[in-house]
Scaffold this active site. Sequence first.
Site, PDB file in Angstrom:
ATOM      1  N   PRO A  10       0.782  -1.232   0.000  1.00 10.84           N
ATOM      2  CA  PRO A  10       0.000   0.000   0.000  1.00 10.84           C
ATOM      3  C   PRO A  10       0.815   1.285   0.000  1.00 10.84           C
ATOM      4  O   PRO A  10       1.842   1.383   0.686  1.00 10.84           O
ATOM      5  CB  PRO A  10      -0.858  -0.096   1.269  1.00 10.84           C
ATOM      6  CG  PRO A  10      -0.240  -1.163   2.081  1.00 10.84           C
ATOM      7  CD  PRO A  10       0.443  -2.097   1.141  1.00 10.84           C
ATOM      8  N   ASN A  11       0.332   2.228  -0.749  1.00 12.22           N
ATOM      9  CA  ASN A  11       0.861   3.595  -0.857  1.00 12.22           C
ATOM     10  C   ASN A  11       2.151   3.708  -1.662  1.00 12.22           C
ATOM     11  O   ASN A  11       2.619   4.812  -1.911  1.00 12.22           O
ATOM     12  CB  ASN A  11       1.046   4.242   0.538  1.00 12.22           C
ATOM     13  CG  ASN A  11      -0.249   4.262   1.324  1.00 12.22           C
ATOM     14  OD1 ASN A  11      -1.245   4.765   0.828  1.00 12.22           O
ATOM     15  ND2 ASN A  11      -0.260   3.686   2.507  1.00 12.22           N
ATOM     16  N   ARG A  18       4.548  11.149  -2.326  1.00 11.52           N
ATOM     17  CA  ARG A  18       4.328  10.936  -0.905  1.00 11.52           C
ATOM     18  C   ARG A  18       5.618  11.158  -0.104  1.00 11.52           C
ATOM     19  O   ARG A  18       6.673  10.643  -0.476  1.00 11.52           O
ATOM     20  CB  ARG A  18       3.875   9.490  -0.773  1.00 11.52           C
ATOM     21  CG  ARG A  18       4.011   8.861   0.547  1.00 11.52           C
ATOM     22  CD  ARG A  18       3.957   7.348   0.436  1.00 11.52           C
ATOM     23  NE  ARG A  18       3.737   6.796   1.744  1.00 11.52           N
ATOM     24  CZ  ARG A  18       4.133   5.584   2.130  1.00 11.52           C
ATOM     25  NH1 ARG A  18       4.743   4.791   1.280  1.00 11.52           N
ATOM     26  NH2 ARG A  18       3.916   5.162   3.344  1.00 11.52           N
ATOM     27  N   TYR A  23      10.895   9.002   1.200  1.00  7.64           N
ATOM     28  CA  TYR A  23      10.831   8.025   0.104  1.00  7.64           C
ATOM     29  C   TYR A  23      11.405   8.516  -1.225  1.00  7.64           C
ATOM     30  O   TYR A  23      11.430   7.760  -2.192  1.00  7.64           O
ATOM     31  CB  TYR A  23       9.376   7.561  -0.084  1.00  7.64           C
ATOM     32  CG  TYR A  23       8.806   6.903   1.152  1.00  7.64           C
ATOM     33  CD1 TYR A  23       9.325   5.708   1.633  1.00  7.64           C
ATOM     34  CD2 TYR A  23       7.762   7.498   1.867  1.00  7.64           C
ATOM     35  CE1 TYR A  23       8.819   5.108   2.778  1.00  7.64           C
ATOM     36  CE2 TYR A  23       7.241   6.903   3.010  1.00  7.64           C
ATOM     37  CZ  TYR A  23       7.772   5.711   3.465  1.00  7.64           C
ATOM     38  OH  TYR A  23       7.278   5.120   4.591  1.00  7.64           O
ATOM     39  N   ASN A  72       7.981  -5.671  -0.716  1.00  2.00           N
ATOM     40  CA  ASN A  72       7.856  -4.508   0.161  1.00  2.00           C
ATOM     41  C   ASN A  72       6.382  -4.419   0.509  1.00  2.00           C
ATOM     42  O   ASN A  72       5.585  -3.858  -0.246  1.00  2.00           O
ATOM     43  CB  ASN A  72       8.341  -3.226  -0.522  1.00  2.00           C
ATOM     44  CG  ASN A  72       8.337  -2.043   0.441  1.00  2.00           C
ATOM     45  OD1 ASN A  72       7.788  -2.144   1.555  1.00  2.00           O
ATOM     46  ND2 ASN A  72       8.937  -0.936   0.046  1.00  2.00           N
ATOM     47  N   ALA A  75       3.215  -0.810   4.976  1.00  5.03           N
ATOM     48  CA  ALA A  75       2.714  -0.825   6.362  1.00  5.03           C
ATOM     49  C   ALA A  75       2.228  -2.205   6.796  1.00  5.03           C
ATOM     50  O   ALA A  75       2.253  -2.530   7.996  1.00  5.03           O
ATOM     51  CB  ALA A  75       1.607   0.207   6.526  1.00  5.03           C
ATOM     52  N   GLU A  96      12.880  -9.390   1.687  1.00  5.81           N
ATOM     53  CA  GLU A  96      12.074  -8.241   2.132  1.00  5.81           C
ATOM     54  C   GLU A  96      12.836  -6.946   1.897  1.00  5.81           C
ATOM     55  O   GLU A  96      14.042  -6.870   2.177  1.00  5.81           O
ATOM     56  CB  GLU A  96      11.745  -8.406   3.616  1.00  5.81           C
ATOM     57  CG  GLU A  96      10.985  -7.215   4.202  1.00  5.81           C
ATOM     58  CD  GLU A  96      10.382  -7.512   5.559  1.00  5.81           C
ATOM     59  OE1 GLU A  96       9.957  -8.668   5.813  1.00  5.81           O
ATOM     60  OE2 GLU A  96      10.337  -6.588   6.386  1.00  5.81           O
ATOM     61  N   HIS A  98      12.761  -2.524   2.155  1.00  7.31           N
ATOM     62  CA  HIS A  98      12.166  -1.247   2.544  1.00  7.31           C
ATOM     63  C   HIS A  98      13.030  -0.122   2.001  1.00  7.31           C
ATOM     64  O   HIS A  98      14.263  -0.211   2.036  1.00  7.31           O
ATOM     65  CB  HIS A  98      12.041  -1.133   4.068  1.00  7.31           C
ATOM     66  CG  HIS A  98      11.173  -2.202   4.628  1.00  7.31           C
ATOM     67  ND1 HIS A  98       9.803  -2.168   4.521  1.00  7.31           N
ATOM     68  CD2 HIS A  98      11.481  -3.374   5.232  1.00  7.31           C
ATOM     69  CE1 HIS A  98       9.303  -3.272   5.040  1.00  7.31           C
ATOM     70  NE2 HIS A  98      10.302  -4.024   5.481  1.00  7.31           N
ATOM     71  N   ARG A 105      13.143   4.523  12.438  1.00  4.22           N
ATOM     72  CA  ARG A 105      11.889   5.287  12.434  1.00  4.22           C
ATOM     73  C   ARG A 105      11.076   4.999  13.702  1.00  4.22           C
ATOM     74  O   ARG A 105      11.612   4.528  14.682  1.00  4.22           O
ATOM     75  CB  ARG A 105      11.131   4.979  11.135  1.00  4.22           C
ATOM     76  CG  ARG A 105      11.948   5.363   9.899  1.00  4.22           C
ATOM     77  CD  ARG A 105      11.199   5.158   8.620  1.00  4.22           C
ATOM     78  NE  ARG A 105      10.015   6.005   8.558  1.00  4.22           N
ATOM     79  CZ  ARG A 105       9.020   5.848   7.673  1.00  4.22           C
ATOM     80  NH1 ARG A 105       9.086   4.878   6.777  1.00  4.22           N
ATOM     81  NH2 ARG A 105       7.983   6.654   7.680  1.00  4.22           N
TER      82      ARG A 105
HETATM   83  C1  DQA Z   1       8.204   1.083   3.867  1.00  4.15           C
HETATM   84  C2  DQA Z   1       8.294   1.311   5.378  1.00  4.15           C
HETATM   85  C3  DQA Z   1       6.951   1.093   6.044  1.00  4.15           C
HETATM   86  O1  DQA Z   1       7.063   1.301   7.454  1.00  4.15           O
HETATM   87  C4  DQA Z   1       5.933   2.070   5.492  1.00  4.15           C
HETATM   88  O2  DQA Z   1       4.659   1.835   6.054  1.00  4.15           O
HETATM   89  C5  DQA Z   1       5.882   2.088   4.011  1.00  4.15           C
HETATM   90  C6  DQA Z   1       7.108   1.931   3.235  1.00  4.15           C
HETATM   91  C7  DQA Z   1       9.525   1.433   3.137  1.00  4.15           C
HETATM   92  O3  DQA Z   1       9.673   1.000   2.000  1.00  4.15           O
HETATM   93  O4  DQA Z   1      10.368   2.145   3.685  1.00  4.15           O
HETATM   94  O5  DQA Z   1       4.826   2.328   3.420  1.00  4.15           O
HETATM   95  O6  DQA Z   1       7.936  -0.290   3.628  1.00  4.15           O
END
Ligand code: DQA
Length: 138
Positions: A10-11, A18, A23, A72, A75, A96, A98, A105
């Site tokens: 998501p997102n 964003r 990011y 990835n 959240a 995995e 990020h 964080r």
């Molecule tokens: C994320 C880190 C997560 O905590 C966050 O909710 C994201 C992006 C990252 O790629 O840094 O949406 O996965």
Amino acid sequence: MKKIIIINGPNLNLLSIREKSIYGNVSFESWFENIPAKFPEINIEFFQSNNEGEIIDKLHETGFSYDGIILNAAAYTHTSLAIADAVKAIKTPVTEVHISNIFSREEIRHKSLTAPYCAGIISGFGLKSYELAIRSFL
Ligand code: DQA
């Protein structure tokens, strides 16, 4: 030829729009454009969904035939026992990823429910995290 898929949660469709200070200002699509030329020896696909069930379906769909999955879960990493169960259930190794360093964080982001079932985790190198993850399968 090795088959690898990047699954984004998501997102992550809002990269470049964003929270740019966290990011960055490059969209995933424009970063991904250069990837096939950089890694001609692999077949690499990309999938994004804001929906937990669709991410699980994609893990099931690819998790018994692909050579590698780069996940990835955004959240959902910190909340989804269902995605963690799916990662555990499949056969394809999962790396995995990020973009940000989740350990630097908020505390809620320090815990990954999926990481115990992954081959490894790469966090904090911006979009380069994905490139390092691709290399983890070479
Ligand atoms: C994320 C880190 C997560 O905590 C966050 O909710 C994201 C992006 C990252 O790629 O840094 O949406 O996965």
